[in-house]
Design a protein around this motif. Structure first.
Motif, PDB file in Angstrom:
ATOM      1  N   VAL A   5      50.002  25.179  12.333  1.00 11.92           N
ATOM      2  CA  VAL A   5      48.823  25.389  13.181  1.00 11.92           C
ATOM      3  C   VAL A   5      48.000  26.578  12.716  1.00 11.92           C
ATOM      4  CG1 VAL A   5      48.083  26.027  15.517  1.00 11.92           C
ATOM      5  CG2 VAL A   5      49.825  24.272  15.196  1.00 11.92           C
ATOM      6  N   HIS A   6      48.664  27.647  12.248  1.00 13.95           N
ATOM      7  CA  HIS A   6      47.953  28.884  11.958  1.00 13.95           C
ATOM      8  C   HIS A   6      47.666  29.126  10.480  1.00 13.95           C
ATOM      9  CE1 HIS A   6      49.857  29.843  15.943  1.00 13.95           C
ATOM     10  NE2 HIS A   6      48.606  30.201  16.178  1.00 13.95           N
ATOM     11  N   LEU A   7      48.439  28.501   9.580  1.00 14.66           N
ATOM     12  CA  LEU A   7      48.245  28.791   8.159  1.00 14.66           C
ATOM     13  C   LEU A   7      47.963  27.568   7.294  1.00 14.66           C
ATOM     14  CD1 LEU A   7      50.957  31.537   7.460  1.00 14.66           C
ATOM     15  CD2 LEU A   7      48.484  31.835   7.625  1.00 14.66           C
ATOM     16  N   VAL A   8      48.598  26.452   7.571  1.00 15.13           N
ATOM     17  CA  VAL A   8      48.466  25.273   6.710  1.00 15.13           C
ATOM     18  C   VAL A   8      47.223  24.457   7.038  1.00 15.13           C
ATOM     19  CG1 VAL A   8      49.559  23.121   5.963  1.00 15.13           C
ATOM     20  CG2 VAL A   8      50.958  25.147   6.364  1.00 15.13           C
ATOM     21  N   PHE A   9      46.992  24.181   8.322  1.00 18.76           N
ATOM     22  CA  PHE A   9      45.877  23.329   8.740  1.00 18.76           C
ATOM     23  C   PHE A   9      44.519  24.028   8.727  1.00 18.76           C
ATOM     24  CE2 PHE A   9      43.263  21.545  12.240  1.00 18.76           C
ATOM     25  CZ  PHE A   9      42.988  20.313  11.656  1.00 18.76           C
ATOM     26  N   PRO A  10      44.383  25.278   9.236  1.00 15.28           N
ATOM     27  CA  PRO A  10      43.055  25.921   9.280  1.00 15.28           C
ATOM     28  C   PRO A  10      42.314  25.970   7.948  1.00 15.28           C
ATOM     29  CG  PRO A  10      44.586  27.150  10.627  1.00 15.28           C
ATOM     30  CD  PRO A  10      45.394  26.111   9.896  1.00 15.28           C
ATOM     31  N   PRO A  11      42.983  26.251   6.790  1.00 22.40           N
ATOM     32  CA  PRO A  11      42.232  26.266   5.521  1.00 22.40           C
ATOM     33  C   PRO A  11      41.545  24.946   5.202  1.00 22.40           C
ATOM     34  CG  PRO A  11      44.338  27.353   5.242  1.00 22.40           C
ATOM     35  CD  PRO A  11      44.359  26.734   6.594  1.00 22.40           C
ATOM     36  N   LEU A  12      42.123  23.832   5.660  1.00 26.65           N
ATOM     37  CA  LEU A  12      41.478  22.529   5.444  1.00 26.65           C
ATOM     38  C   LEU A  12      40.167  22.449   6.231  1.00 26.65           C
ATOM     39  CD1 LEU A  12      44.638  20.232   5.724  1.00 26.65           C
ATOM     40  CD2 LEU A  12      43.469  20.959   3.637  1.00 26.65           C
ATOM     41  N   VAL A  13      40.185  22.999   7.453  1.00 32.76           N
ATOM     42  CA  VAL A  13      38.972  23.017   8.268  1.00 32.76           C
ATOM     43  C   VAL A  13      37.923  23.929   7.641  1.00 32.76           C
ATOM     44  CG1 VAL A  13      38.015  23.575  10.537  1.00 32.76           C
ATOM     45  CG2 VAL A  13      40.297  22.541  10.364  1.00 32.76           C
ATOM     46  N   PHE A  14      38.356  25.102   7.209  1.00 28.94           N
ATOM     47  CA  PHE A  14      37.417  26.055   6.602  1.00 28.94           C
ATOM     48  C   PHE A  14      36.839  25.505   5.291  1.00 28.94           C
ATOM     49  CE2 PHE A  14      40.180  29.294   8.877  1.00 28.94           C
ATOM     50  CZ  PHE A  14      39.296  29.421   9.928  1.00 28.94           C
ATOM     51  N   ARG A  15      37.644  24.767   4.551  1.00 27.46           N
ATOM     52  CA  ARG A  15      37.145  24.175   3.305  1.00 27.46           C
ATOM     53  C   ARG A  15      36.050  23.168   3.592  1.00 27.46           C
ATOM     54  NH1 ARG A  15      41.277  21.305  -0.827  1.00 27.46           N
ATOM     55  NH2 ARG A  15      41.435  19.839   0.911  1.00 27.46           N
ATOM     56  N   SER A  16      36.192  22.438   4.703  1.00 22.71           N
ATOM     57  CA  SER A  16      35.200  21.441   5.069  1.00 22.71           C
ATOM     58  C   SER A  16      33.957  22.066   5.694  1.00 22.71           C
ATOM     59  CB  SER A  16      35.809  20.427   6.045  1.00 22.71           C
ATOM     60  OG  SER A  16      34.853  19.526   6.520  1.00 22.71           O
ATOM     61  N   VAL A  17      34.158  23.036   6.578  1.00 21.76           N
ATOM     62  CA  VAL A  17      33.044  23.621   7.330  1.00 21.76           C
ATOM     63  C   VAL A  17      32.350  24.745   6.563  1.00 21.76           C
ATOM     64  CG1 VAL A  17      32.420  24.846   9.445  1.00 21.76           C
ATOM     65  CG2 VAL A  17      34.099  22.995   9.526  1.00 21.76           C
ATOM     66  N   GLU A  18      33.142  25.629   5.950  1.00 22.74           N
ATOM     67  CA  GLU A  18      32.587  26.818   5.299  1.00 22.74           C
ATOM     68  C   GLU A  18      32.371  26.648   3.797  1.00 22.74           C
ATOM     69  OE1 GLU A  18      31.631  29.485   6.897  1.00 22.74           O
ATOM     70  OE2 GLU A  18      32.305  28.806   8.862  1.00 22.74           O
ATOM     71  N   GLY A  19      32.985  25.596   3.211  1.00 21.52           N
ATOM     72  CA  GLY A  19      32.864  25.406   1.773  1.00 21.52           C
ATOM     73  C   GLY A  19      33.764  26.320   0.959  1.00 21.52           C
ATOM     74  N   TRP A  20      34.790  26.891   1.604  1.00 25.48           N
ATOM     75  CA  TRP A  20      35.729  27.760   0.896  1.00 25.48           C
ATOM     76  C   TRP A  20      36.765  26.928   0.163  1.00 25.48           C
ATOM     77  CZ3 TRP A  20      36.955  31.282   5.704  1.00 25.48           C
ATOM     78  CH2 TRP A  20      35.814  32.046   6.006  1.00 25.48           C
ATOM     79  N   SER A  21      37.423  27.553  -0.806  1.00 28.42           N
ATOM     80  CA  SER A  21      38.581  26.910  -1.427  1.00 28.42           C
ATOM     81  C   SER A  21      39.763  27.017  -0.459  1.00 28.42           C
ATOM     82  CB  SER A  21      38.926  27.595  -2.754  1.00 28.42           C
ATOM     83  OG  SER A  21      39.403  28.914  -2.522  1.00 28.42           O
ATOM     84  N   TYR A  22      40.832  26.239  -0.747  1.00 24.70           N
ATOM     85  CA  TYR A  22      41.992  26.288   0.149  1.00 24.70           C
ATOM     86  C   TYR A  22      42.608  27.684   0.151  1.00 24.70           C
ATOM     87  CZ  TYR A  22      46.263  24.959   2.557  1.00 24.70           C
ATOM     88  OH  TYR A  22      47.290  24.873   3.468  1.00 24.70           O
ATOM     89  N   LEU A  23      42.657  28.328  -1.020  1.00 28.08           N
ATOM     90  CA  LEU A  23      43.226  29.675  -1.105  1.00 28.08           C
ATOM     91  C   LEU A  23      42.405  30.664  -0.283  1.00 28.08           C
ATOM     92  CD1 LEU A  23      45.213  31.719  -2.238  1.00 28.08           C
ATOM     93  CD2 LEU A  23      43.768  31.920  -4.283  1.00 28.08           C
ATOM     94  N   GLU A  24      41.071  30.554  -0.339  1.00 29.12           N
ATOM     95  CA  GLU A  24      40.212  31.436   0.447  1.00 29.12           C
ATOM     96  C   GLU A  24      40.438  31.222   1.944  1.00 29.12           C
ATOM     97  OE1 GLU A  24      36.388  31.915  -2.593  1.00 29.12           O
ATOM     98  OE2 GLU A  24      36.506  30.197  -1.213  1.00 29.12           O
TER      99      GLU A  24
END
Length: 214
Positions: free
Chosen positions: A173-192
Motif C-alpha cells: 500500500v505504501h511503497l509498491v503501489f504508489p509509484p505506479l500511480v505517480f508514474r501515471s499521474v506525475e510522469g515519474w519513473s518507478y524509482l522516482e
C-alpha cells in the motif's frame, strides 16, 4: 541501559560517518558537474549578448533566485499557483504529519505565526489519529490470530503469518503501489516514485520531489 549509552552513541557516530562518506562519493561529482555547467552557461550567455555585462547578468539571476525563493515559477509564461486550495491542503497535511517537504512555506509573519499554532494543535491530533489506526489494525490482527488458533495453527506460526501479512500489506500500500500511480499521474519513473513514497512515509520530506507541482 546506562552501560549501553556510549556504545550506542559510538554506533550512531560511525553510522553517520559512513553515510556521509557514501553520500559525498555519490553526490559530490554531480554537484561539481552542475556547478561547472552553470559557470559555462553564464559565460556563453555573456558571449552571446555582448551588451550584457556580468553585473547585469548577476542582477537578473538574483531577481530570478528571489522569485523562486517566494515560490514563483521562473520558467515559461504560465505561473504555477503555489497557494491555491489544493496546494494549501497539501501544505496543511505536511504540517500535521511533520513531513515538511520544504517546497512551500509561509513567507508572511501572519502565516508563520498561524503555522506554529496550527502545528501545535494539529500534530498531536494527527498522532492520536495514527494511534487509533494502529489500534484498529491491531484488533484485526488479533481477530485473525484467534481464527487461526481455533483452526489448530501453532501460536508461533500464527504470529509469523500475521506479521508477514500486515508487513506485506503495508509495503504494497505504501511503497509498491504508489509509484505506479505517480508514474501515471506525475510522469515519474518507478524509482522516482518509490523514492518519493519512502521519503514521505518516513516523514523525511526533502522536497526535491513533490506530487502535484511543476
Amino acid at each position: 541501559m546506562a552501560d549501553k549509552g556510549p556504545f550506542l552513541t559510538s554506533c550512531i557516530i560511525f553510522y553517520l560517518s559512513i553515510g556521509a562518506a557514501i553520500f559525498q562519493i555519490l553526490e559530490e561529482p554531480n554537484w561539481e558537474s552542475a556547478r561547472s555547467k552553470y559557470l559555462l552557461q553564464k559565460e556563453d550567455i555573456l558571449k552571446k549578448y555582448p551588451c550584457l555585462m556580468k553585473e547585469d547578468l548577476d542582477e537578473i539571476l538574483k531577481v530570478v533566485s528571489d522569485a523562486a525563493g517566494q515560490g514563483v515559477s521562473i520558467t515559461g509564461n504560465k505561473h504555477h499557483h503555489m497557494w491555491d486550495w489544493g496546494n494549501s491542503v497539501i501544505f496543511a497535511a505536511t504540517i500535521v504529519t511533520t513531513i515538511g517537504y520544504g517546497n512551500v512555506a509561509p513567507k508572511t509573519k501572519g502565516g508563520r505565526v498561524f503555522c506554529i499554532l496550527y502545528g501545535l494543535c494539529g500534530i498531536p491530533l494527527c498522532l492520536v489519529w495514527i494511534s487509533t489506526l494502529g489500534s484498529f489494525f491491531g484488533d484485526r490482527a488479533k481477530r485473525l490470530s484467534q481464527v487461526l488458533i481455533r483452526r489448530g495453527v501453532p501460536v508461533k506460526r500464527v504470529q509469523l503469518i500475521c506479521t508477514a501479512i500486515f508487513l506485506l500489506w503495508g509495503l504494497f500500500v505504501h511503497l509498491v503501489f504508489p509509484p505506479l500511480v505517480f508514474r501515471s499521474v506525475e510522469g515519474w519513473s518507478y524509482l522516482e516514485g518509490l523514492y518519493f513514497s519512502f521519503i514521505t512515509l518516513t516523514t523525511v520530506g526533502f522536497g526535491d520531489y513533490v506530487a502535484g507541482t511543476v
